[in-house]
Design a protein around this motif. Sequence first.
Motif, PDB file in Angstrom:
ATOM      1  N   LEU A 162      14.487 -25.233  18.019  1.00 42.76           N
ATOM      2  CA  LEU A 162      13.861 -26.289  18.819  1.00 42.76           C
ATOM      3  C   LEU A 162      12.359 -26.356  18.543  1.00 42.76           C
ATOM      4  N   GLN A 163      11.726 -25.190  18.430  1.00 41.49           N
ATOM      5  CA  GLN A 163      10.293 -25.175  18.134  1.00 41.49           C
ATOM      6  C   GLN A 163      10.026 -25.785  16.768  1.00 41.49           C
ATOM      7  N   LEU A 164      10.874 -25.446  15.793  1.00 46.36           N
ATOM      8  CA  LEU A 164      10.709 -26.014  14.458  1.00 46.36           C
ATOM      9  C   LEU A 164      10.870 -27.529  14.499  1.00 46.36           C
ATOM     10  N   THR A 165      11.840 -27.999  15.250  1.00 47.04           N
ATOM     11  CA  THR A 165      12.049 -29.439  15.379  1.00 47.04           C
ATOM     12  C   THR A 165      10.803 -30.128  15.922  1.00 47.04           C
ATOM     13  N   ALA A 166      10.167 -29.482  16.905  1.00 41.24           N
ATOM     14  CA  ALA A 166       8.945 -30.059  17.479  1.00 41.24           C
ATOM     15  C   ALA A 166       7.817 -30.083  16.455  1.00 41.24           C
ATOM     16  N   PHE A 167       7.675 -28.983  15.683  1.00 42.48           N
ATOM     17  CA  PHE A 167       6.630 -28.936  14.659  1.00 42.48           C
ATOM     18  C   PHE A 167       6.849 -30.017  13.607  1.00 42.48           C
ATOM     19  N   VAL A 168       8.103 -30.151  13.151  1.00 38.27           N
ATOM     20  CA  VAL A 168       8.415 -31.133  12.113  1.00 38.27           C
ATOM     21  C   VAL A 168       8.157 -32.549  12.627  1.00 38.27           C
ATOM     22  N   ALA A 169       8.541 -32.796  13.883  1.00 33.20           N
ATOM     23  CA  ALA A 169       8.369 -34.134  14.451  1.00 33.20           C
ATOM     24  C   ALA A 169       6.900 -34.551  14.515  1.00 33.20           C
ATOM     25  N   MET A 170       6.004 -33.562  14.659  1.00 34.57           N
ATOM     26  CA  MET A 170       4.574 -33.875  14.737  1.00 34.57           C
ATOM     27  C   MET A 170       4.044 -34.427  13.408  1.00 34.57           C
ATOM     28  N   ASN A 171       4.697 -34.022  12.293  1.00 35.54           N
ATOM     29  CA  ASN A 171       4.234 -34.466  10.971  1.00 35.54           C
ATOM     30  C   ASN A 171       5.428 -34.896  10.119  1.00 35.54           C
ATOM     31  N   ARG A 209       4.891 -36.334   6.546  1.00 31.31           N
ATOM     32  CA  ARG A 209       4.465 -35.338   5.559  1.00 31.31           C
ATOM     33  C   ARG A 209       5.651 -34.527   5.047  1.00 31.31           C
ATOM     34  N   HIS A 210       6.560 -34.147   5.959  1.00 35.51           N
ATOM     35  CA  HIS A 210       7.716 -33.347   5.543  1.00 35.51           C
ATOM     36  C   HIS A 210       8.700 -34.179   4.716  1.00 35.51           C
ATOM     37  N   LYS A 211       8.864 -35.442   5.076  1.00 38.03           N
ATOM     38  CA  LYS A 211       9.718 -36.319   4.269  1.00 38.03           C
ATOM     39  C   LYS A 211       9.158 -36.454   2.857  1.00 38.03           C
ATOM     40  N   SER A 212       7.858 -36.661   2.783  1.00 35.43           N
ATOM     41  CA  SER A 212       7.212 -36.808   1.482  1.00 35.43           C
ATOM     42  C   SER A 212       7.363 -35.542   0.652  1.00 35.43           C
ATOM     43  N   LYS A 228       9.473 -25.066  -2.487  1.00 36.09           N
ATOM     44  CA  LYS A 228      10.582 -24.267  -1.973  1.00 36.09           C
ATOM     45  C   LYS A 228      10.083 -23.009  -1.277  1.00 36.09           C
ATOM     46  N   THR A 229       9.072 -22.380  -1.847  1.00 33.53           N
ATOM     47  CA  THR A 229       8.532 -21.163  -1.243  1.00 33.53           C
ATOM     48  C   THR A 229       7.969 -21.444   0.145  1.00 33.53           C
ATOM     49  N   PHE A 230       7.242 -22.572   0.265  1.00 34.43           N
ATOM     50  CA  PHE A 230       6.690 -22.922   1.580  1.00 34.43           C
ATOM     51  C   PHE A 230       7.802 -23.143   2.598  1.00 34.43           C
ATOM     52  N   TYR A 231       8.824 -23.910   2.225  1.00 30.63           N
ATOM     53  CA  TYR A 231       9.851 -24.254   3.201  1.00 30.63           C
ATOM     54  C   TYR A 231      10.832 -23.100   3.447  1.00 30.63           C
ATOM     55  N   ASP A 232      10.967 -22.180   2.512  1.00 28.31           N
ATOM     56  CA  ASP A 232      11.749 -20.977   2.801  1.00 28.31           C
ATOM     57  C   ASP A 232      11.119 -20.223   3.962  1.00 28.31           C
ATOM     58  N   GLU A 233       9.796 -20.211   3.991  1.00 27.79           N
ATOM     59  CA  GLU A 233       9.066 -19.545   5.069  1.00 27.79           C
ATOM     60  C   GLU A 233       9.093 -20.394   6.334  1.00 27.79           C
ATOM     61  N   TYR A 234       8.838 -21.681   6.175  1.00 25.45           N
ATOM     62  CA  TYR A 234       8.723 -22.578   7.332  1.00 25.45           C
ATOM     63  C   TYR A 234      10.046 -22.724   8.069  1.00 25.45           C
ATOM     64  N   PHE A 235      11.146 -22.660   7.338  1.00 29.55           N
ATOM     65  CA  PHE A 235      12.464 -22.812   7.949  1.00 29.55           C
ATOM     66  C   PHE A 235      13.099 -21.486   8.344  1.00 29.55           C
ATOM     67  N   ALA A 236      12.319 -20.411   8.344  1.00 35.04           N
ATOM     68  CA  ALA A 236      12.775 -19.135   8.895  1.00 35.04           C
ATOM     69  C   ALA A 236      12.264 -19.068  10.336  1.00 35.04           C
ATOM     70  N   VAL A 237      13.167 -19.088  11.303  1.00 37.93           N
ATOM     71  CA  VAL A 237      12.770 -19.213  12.704  1.00 37.93           C
ATOM     72  C   VAL A 237      13.289 -18.038  13.528  1.00 37.93           C
ATOM     73  N   LEU A 238      12.579 -17.754  14.612  1.00 38.84           N
ATOM     74  CA  LEU A 238      13.044 -16.734  15.552  1.00 38.84           C
ATOM     75  C   LEU A 238      12.998 -17.293  16.968  1.00 38.84           C
ATOM     76  N   ASP A 239      13.838 -16.744  17.815  1.00 36.62           N
ATOM     77  CA  ASP A 239      13.932 -17.181  19.205  1.00 36.62           C
ATOM     78  C   ASP A 239      12.971 -16.381  20.074  1.00 36.62           C
ATOM     79  N   LEU A 240      12.438 -17.046  21.110  1.00 36.00           N
ATOM     80  CA  LEU A 240      11.570 -16.397  22.088  1.00 36.00           C
ATOM     81  C   LEU A 240      12.371 -16.120  23.350  1.00 36.00           C
ATOM     82  N   THR A 241      12.061 -15.029  24.037  1.00 35.79           N
ATOM     83  CA  THR A 241      12.731 -14.801  25.316  1.00 35.79           C
ATOM     84  C   THR A 241      12.346 -15.911  26.286  1.00 35.79           C
ATOM     85  N   GLU A 242      13.270 -16.213  27.187  1.00 34.22           N
ATOM     86  CA  GLU A 242      13.000 -17.254  28.186  1.00 34.22           C
ATOM     87  C   GLU A 242      11.723 -16.957  28.961  1.00 34.22           C
ATOM     88  N   GLU A 243      11.578 -15.689  29.403  1.00 33.44           N
ATOM     89  CA  GLU A 243      10.442 -15.365  30.258  1.00 33.44           C
ATOM     90  C   GLU A 243       9.110 -15.513  29.522  1.00 33.44           C
TER      91      GLU A 243
END
Length: 412
Positions: free
Chosen positions: A258-267, A270-273, A294-309
Amino acid sequence: MLYQAYQLQDDLIAPFRALARAMPQTDWHGLGGWDAVSAWSFPEPLKRRFGAGLEMLSRYELSHTRPDFGIDEVMVGNRNVPVTTEVVLDLPFGQLLRFGKDIDTEQPKVLVVAPLSGHFATLLRGTVQTLLKDHEVYVTDWINARDVPLEAGRFGVEDYIDYLVRFLEEIGPGAHILAVCQPCVQALAAVAIMSEDGHPDTPRSMTLMAGPIDVEESPTSVNELATSKPLSWFERSVIARVPGRYPGGGRKVYPGFLQLTAFVAMNMDRHKSAHRKLYEHLANGEVAEAEKIKTFYDEYFAVLDLTEEFYIETIDRVFQKNELARGTFGYRGRTVDPSAIRKTALLTVEGGRDDICALGQTAAAHELCRSLRPHLKRHHLQANVGHYGVFNGKRWEREIYPVVRNMILAME
């Protein structure tokens, strides 16, 4: 059901990704009609475009595992020195990593505090690699919350501060701390608490880079989103339970996807291009250019979850109540007082084009640390860089890093 829906979609797409990866390596001879129309029998340009399409399909996924830092050597002086990575402290929600170098000269110890905001600490690879030239570097390596069993308990904002204090204790006296983005608040709080207590491991210097110390200064769209809805909306809309197949099954989290989706939506443009360029590079056989993307997006698309609290407390305490700037930030039953910082030098860094943490939000730390004498405080504004340019890229290496290095050296 949010996480389960994401997992179902990923499971449904997985066979197509696997097929796309397998097709270029498959020997299609002897398979009847397919052999006659196989894309691999087409002219070379068309074959490359078909192959590029397959690779784009094969890359349609997120990773939930931390990539390797990939820092095997660094230039120290006039020679390349091998670098080793070791875990020096292993806690349920985070590890303390040390990047070791076999050199005779003792270098300043720096704790790099990575954001806990949907990406792994490897997003700071460039930051670490640059610092390694002149410093002994430690990094907070946060664990994906979906991999932490429920028995490990909770992890909120104050637990994060506990971890920073524990990490600094492990490093020992005389260290320096450098926080990037979101954890600038927790880093400042940890140093204030340690200073007030006269802790022997209080850092000698504190560098805060593009962090939300006072979100009421030049609010950005990120700040406005966090303050536009009540906490109940965030709890209801973006918090999900981890599926039972993972070690942290049942834990409530803010999913990294979800966080990645928000980041991508902001730009989005740029990501489409970037992906159009990637396809063209692949189709044209431009391997080196494609590899960079590819190197950039391998990193950018590696995501982790945050605890709710941690997520909800960050929205509540950092963005909605702005507790640190207003002097109401509490920690284990006491109020955090940045004016208790008297010996730890302060450097704040901001980017002139930062659309996530705007001008003035980090510099606000100087007003809070009012007991520091003028020669122990410095602010650096880097013109024409966005959020990531503050801690990564050519401007970081050539113009920002020298300022950071000089502050650390001045306190040695």
